[in-house]
Each structure stands twice: as structure tokens, then as C-alpha cells.
Design a protein around this motif. Structure first.
Motif, PDB file in Angstrom:
ATOM      1  N   ASP A 185       0.843  -1.199   0.000  1.00  0.00           N
ATOM      2  CA  ASP A 185       0.000   0.000   0.000  1.00  0.00           C
ATOM      3  C   ASP A 185       0.877   1.248   0.000  1.00  0.00           C
ATOM      4  O   ASP A 185       2.107   1.170  -0.096  1.00  0.00           O
ATOM      5  N   GLU A 186       0.253   2.419   0.112  1.00  0.00           N
ATOM      6  CA  GLU A 186       1.003   3.677   0.024  1.00  0.00           C
ATOM      7  C   GLU A 186       2.034   3.803   1.146  1.00  0.00           C
ATOM      8  O   GLU A 186       3.136   4.307   0.925  1.00  0.00           O
ATOM      9  N   GLU A 187       1.690   3.324   2.325  1.00  0.00           N
ATOM     10  CA  GLU A 187       2.651   3.373   3.429  1.00  0.00           C
ATOM     11  C   GLU A 187       3.867   2.497   3.114  1.00  0.00           C
ATOM     12  O   GLU A 187       5.019   2.900   3.339  1.00  0.00           O
ATOM     13  N   ALA A 188       3.599   1.299   2.585  1.00  0.00           N
ATOM     14  CA  ALA A 188       4.705   0.412   2.221  1.00  0.00           C
ATOM     15  C   ALA A 188       5.552   1.027   1.116  1.00  0.00           C
ATOM     16  O   ALA A 188       6.789   0.925   1.136  1.00  0.00           O
ATOM     17  N   LEU A 189       4.909   1.667   0.150  1.00  0.00           N
ATOM     18  CA  LEU A 189       5.649   2.325  -0.932  1.00  0.00           C
ATOM     19  C   LEU A 189       6.515   3.458  -0.387  1.00  0.00           C
ATOM     20  O   LEU A 189       7.660   3.646  -0.819  1.00  0.00           O
ATOM     21  N   LYS A 191      15.260   3.018  -0.616  1.00  0.00           N
ATOM     22  CA  LYS A 191      15.414   2.389  -1.925  1.00  0.00           C
ATOM     23  C   LYS A 191      16.851   2.014  -2.253  1.00  0.00           C
ATOM     24  O   LYS A 191      17.084   1.172  -3.122  1.00  0.00           O
ATOM     25  N   GLU A 192      17.813   2.590  -1.541  1.00  0.00           N
ATOM     26  CA  GLU A 192      19.211   2.201  -1.772  1.00  0.00           C
ATOM     27  C   GLU A 192      19.536   0.867  -1.107  1.00  0.00           C
ATOM     28  O   GLU A 192      20.609   0.282  -1.352  1.00  0.00           O
ATOM     29  N   MET A 201       6.065   2.094  -7.888  1.00  0.00           N
ATOM     30  CA  MET A 201       7.435   1.871  -7.420  1.00  0.00           C
ATOM     31  C   MET A 201       8.444   2.394  -8.440  1.00  0.00           C
ATOM     32  O   MET A 201       9.430   3.053  -8.084  1.00  0.00           O
ATOM     33  N   HIS A 202       8.204   2.063  -9.703  1.00  0.00           N
ATOM     34  CA  HIS A 202       9.123   2.489 -10.758  1.00  0.00           C
ATOM     35  C   HIS A 202       9.232   4.012 -10.805  1.00  0.00           C
ATOM     36  O   HIS A 202      10.334   4.568 -10.903  1.00  0.00           O
ATOM     37  N   LYS A 203       8.114   4.684 -10.714  1.00  0.00           N
ATOM     38  CA  LYS A 203       8.112   6.146 -10.749  1.00  0.00           C
ATOM     39  C   LYS A 203       8.814   6.744  -9.527  1.00  0.00           C
ATOM     40  O   LYS A 203       9.360   7.851  -9.596  1.00  0.00           O
ATOM     41  N   ARG A 204       8.841   6.010  -8.425  1.00  0.00           N
ATOM     42  CA  ARG A 204       9.506   6.480  -7.208  1.00  0.00           C
ATOM     43  C   ARG A 204      10.998   6.132  -7.191  1.00  0.00           C
ATOM     44  O   ARG A 204      11.696   6.465  -6.238  1.00  0.00           O
ATOM     45  N   GLY A 205      11.470   5.451  -8.224  1.00  0.00           N
ATOM     46  CA  GLY A 205      12.889   5.122  -8.289  1.00  0.00           C
ATOM     47  C   GLY A 205      13.287   3.890  -7.507  1.00  0.00           C
ATOM     48  O   GLY A 205      14.487   3.672  -7.256  1.00  0.00           O
TER      49      GLY A 205
END
Length: 452
Positions: A252-256, A263-264, A311-315
Motif C-alpha cells: 500500500d502507500e505506506e509500504a511504498l 530504496k538504496e 514503485m518504478h516512478k519512485r525510483g
């Protein structure tokens, strides 16, 4: 033979730049220089491969590999293969991956405790050809969970697909056992799977068991991979620092937000090919689209596509691979994932190729020497008949994979090696400058090595 020049090719170097005409010089197992059109490349005594304009790119990395899955329609059929035949299967499949251009791979769980480790070891020893490989454990599961296929009248641990954990101390024992065997990382099934009769959004492990895994893995210096379809399981991966997240469909949005903030540290290998093929291509094995929809796979594909696009859009790093080795998605068809990344996640073809190459070097923990065609990098590369940026499907056709090089060694080659030309040449305008008696490699037909 230690020096090889690959000339007259379209170079996709994995850096993110557009392809360009050029050539590459390999010495031993490293790329020592590259030249664009109009630049000079001193090939010296190197043997020549004329690519005739074919597409040269870094070798690809499969991020969610199950070598021990034997193209059968069920987990039991995979597990019940005797161990002697099973290890032979694994090394044969590893060769298939390499010949399809997958020069690196990360094991996502093995069907018997040491299959992955032994496969990795024989590849590294040079006894059998295969990708650079990071070996996984069996799937760590709970009694009755995904991967526990024992029966009351057959309660034998050796017959189980996964390693069944019951409590924190049992988790400690299991982790230490796999560390003893020499795995590169541990794998835990944090959520369910519809085909096993367990809801994908189920979360079977206690927090105490998960915390023990995290502590023991850290103590041993091992990464952790998780089968994590449910929202809570994705959050658990971030909270516990589990680096390798498989699926992540229901985040969900929190997990994203949590993934983006870290993300690193994390890689997501969604295994989207499993969802697509189980939904649309498994009818021959009794799973029609209607049955797969009733199981929950259609809804999961829809939700996963939306969330993976976010996810892709968030890098967040998303890599291809996952669950190939079932009857309806056999080993060697893994490059389908690249098309699915474009269709379902919204990547461009270039982004899909970068996910399979540059991000693969990061996944393999060797970003400074794998995943790109770059001076000093290891010579892992493939030559493709066609332009994957225009048609990713060419990477699914073994006849289009003209050459595979791993660690400077030519594994597969449909291009004839020519003698050294012993000259510094220009590829400006496609007209080589040659010394008297030297070969003009860009004008030579590799099928007729007598031509000058």
C-alpha cells in the motif's frame, strides 16, 4: 587466446546512454577499451569478431532464479525428483540460462538444501558452464505454509520442499544450518501463494521468528530474500532490513513510502511473469483463466501492475526474473519479463534493459564491475541479432543470441573469429585504416575468413 576485439557493432553500454556504433577490446576477463565511431582502437594481436552491425549489450541478470525447478506443474513434482537427477538438472539448466544471455543470476530458493550451493560451486570451479551465481537456501516456511508439502503418512524432512520452522529457536537452527552449507543468502516465505491454497495476503510467521532470522543473518553476514506478496510482509522486509523482496504485489502507500525512503537498500523482483503466465498460459495443465481468476491471480496482476508502476516512478529498483521453471513458463523463457515490464509496469524498453543489466550488477553486489560495458569491467556481454530497444522479443529467441561472453570466455558464438589484424584502425565512416597486409575486419565476411 586472451585478447578479443568485437568490432562493427551497435553498442548498448548499460550506462543509460543511447546505443552507438563502436567496438570493444577484451583482454583476459576484462574490458580494456571501447571506441565509438570515429575513434581509434589499438587491437594489437587481438583476435577479431566482426559483429556485422549486431547489438552488443552487457550480459543480463536474472534476479529470482530457481534452477532446481524442473519445468513441472507442481511443487511436489519438483521436490520428488531424486537428488542425483536433480543436481544434473540444475547444471543443465544453468547452461541454458547462460546461452540465453543471462550471465548472472540470484537464487531465489532451492528445492533441496544444497542444490544451489553445489551448482554455484561447480560453476565457479569451471566444471560446468553457467551464470555467475548467488546461492539461496530452501524456502523457510511454517508448518502448513507455502513450501510445506509433507503428509501425515510421509513425515520425512527430506521430502519437504521447504525448511519448516516452528518457533524462534528453530529459526536459529535453520539459519545456522544453511550458513553451514555455504549459502549466499537466506529465503523466507513471509506470505502465502494462491496455487498452494494459501491466500497471498496471509502472513504466517510470528514477529519473534522473523526477528531471529534477521539477527542470525546479520550475525553471519548474509542477506535475506523474502517471498512477500502481502502488504504487511513488504513492510516487514523494510523494517527488518531484508534486502531482496520478491513480488510485493499488495504494497500500500505506506509500504511504498517505506520502500522509497530505503530504496538504496532494497531490490524488488516481482516475478510478474508468474502472474501473467499462470493466468493466461496454464490451461493445458488444468489452470484455465477462469480458475486462475477464482484463485485470485487476475486481481493480483491488476493490483501488482498498479503498485509496481508506482514503485518504478519512485525510483525503487525493480529487476526481471521470478518463478520460471514451471511447466507453463519453462526455463529459458525468462526474457518475457522485459516485455511485461513495458506492458504492465510502464517502463520504456531502455529502462527494461537497464533493469536487466546495470541494476543486475548492483543486485550481484558488484556495481563497479558488472552490468555495463565499461573500461575495467568484467567482460560479460551478449551479441544480439536485432534491436531489443525496438523489439524486446528478440531476447526470447535463442537463434537471435549470436554470442555470449562471460568473464572474457566465449560461451556461444555464431560469429567466426578472425586472425589478429595487428593494426590501429579507425572506424570513422565504416572505412578502416589498415597497414599493408593487415585485415580489414569491418569489411570481412566472418563466414569467409580468406577474404581480405
Amino acid at each position: 587466446m586472451t585478447r578479443i576485439a568485437i568490432t562493427n557493432v551497435t553498442l548498448f553500454d548499460g550506462s543509460g546512454a543511447d546505443p552507438y556504433p563502436g567496438e570493444v577490446l577484451v583482454d583476459a576477463n576484462r574490458i580494456v577499451s571501447l571506441a565509438r565511431q570515429g575513434e581509434y582502437l589499438d587491437t594489437g594481436d587481438a583476435r577479431i569478431i566482426d559483429g556485422h552491425g549486431a547489438f552488443l549489450m552487457p550480459g543480463m541478470t536474472e534476479a529470482h532464479t530457481h534452477f532446481s525447478w524442473n519445468d513441472q506443474p507442481s511443487l511436489s513434482a519438483i521436490q520428488f525428483m531424486p537428488p542425483e537427477e536433480h543436481i544434473l538438472w540444475c547444471v543443465r539448466v544453468a547452461k541454458r540460462y547462460l546461452e540465453m544471455g543471462w550471465t548472472s543470476a540470484l537464487g531465489a530458493a532451492t528445492a533441496k538444501p544444497r542444490l544451489d550451493v553445489v551448482t554455484r560451486n561447480v560453476i565457479e570451479a569451471g566444471a560446468f558452464p553457467g551464470p555467475r551465481y548467488l546461492a539461496g537456501s530452501q524456502e523457510i516456511t511454517t508448518a502448513g505454509g507455502l513450501g510445506d508439502n509433507t503428509l501425515p503418512h510421509l513425515p520425512y524432512e527430506a521430502m519437504n520442499f521447504g525448511a519448516v520452522c516452528s518457533g524462534p529457536e528453530d529459526m536459529r537452527r535453520i539459519v545456522r544450518m544453511f550458513v553451514k552449507y555455504g549459502v549466499d543468502h537466506l529465503k523466507i516465505n513471509l506470505s502465502g501463494e494462491y496455487i498452494a491454497g494459501i491466500p497471498a495476503e496471509a502472513n504466517p510467521f510470528s514477529q519473534e521468528e522473523i526477528a531471529m532470522l534477521a539477527a542470525e543473518a546479520k550475525l553471519a553476514g548474509k542477506r535475506v530474500a523474502a517471498h512477500a506478496r502481502s502488504n504487511e510482509s513488504v513492510k516487514t522486509c523494510v523494517q527488518q532490513g531484508f534486502e531482496l523482496i520478491f513480488h510485493a504485489s499488495f504494497a500500500d502507500e505506506e509500504a511504498l513510502d517505506m520502500l522509497e525512503a530505503n530504496k538504496e537498500k532494497h531490490f524488488v523482483a516481482p516475478g510478474i511473469g508468474w502472474l501473467v503466465n499462470t493466468l493466461y498460459n496454464a490451461s493445458e495443465y488444468g489452470i484455465t483463466e477462469a480458475i486462475a481468476t477464482k484463485m485470485g491471480y487476475k486481481r493480483e496482476l491488476e493490483v501488482a501492475a498498479e503498485n509496481l508502476s508506482k514503485m518504478h516512478k519512485r525510483g525503487i529498483r525493480i529487476l526481471p526474473g521470478g518463478d520460471y521453471g514451471f511447466a507453463w513458463m519453462p526455463h529459458g523463457t525468462n526474457a518475457r519479463d522485459l516485455e511485461y515490464f513495458v506492458k504492465y509496469i510502464g517502463m520504456t524498453p531502455k529502462e527494461a534493459l537497464l533493469a536487466a543489466t546495470r541494476l543486475g550488477g548492483e543486485l550481484m553486489m558488484r556495481p563497479d564491475e558488472l552490468g555495463q560495458l565499461k573500461e575495467g569491467f568484467l567482460a560479460d556481454m551478449i551479441l544480439v541479432d536485432g534491436d531489443p530497444l525496438q523489439n524486446l522479443a528478440v531476447l526470447q529467441d535463442p537463434t537471435k543470441i549470436l554470442m555470449v561472453m562471460k568473464d572474457g570466455e566465449i560461451i556461444k558464438n555464431a560469429r567466426t573469429l578472425l586472425p589478429p589484424r595487428g593494426v590501429i584502425r579507425s572506424i570513422y565512416g565504416g572505412n578502416p585504416m589498415v597497414e599493408v597486409g593487415a585485415r580489414r575486419a569491418s569489411s570481412v565476411d566472418p563466414m569467409n575468413s580468406q577474404q581480405m
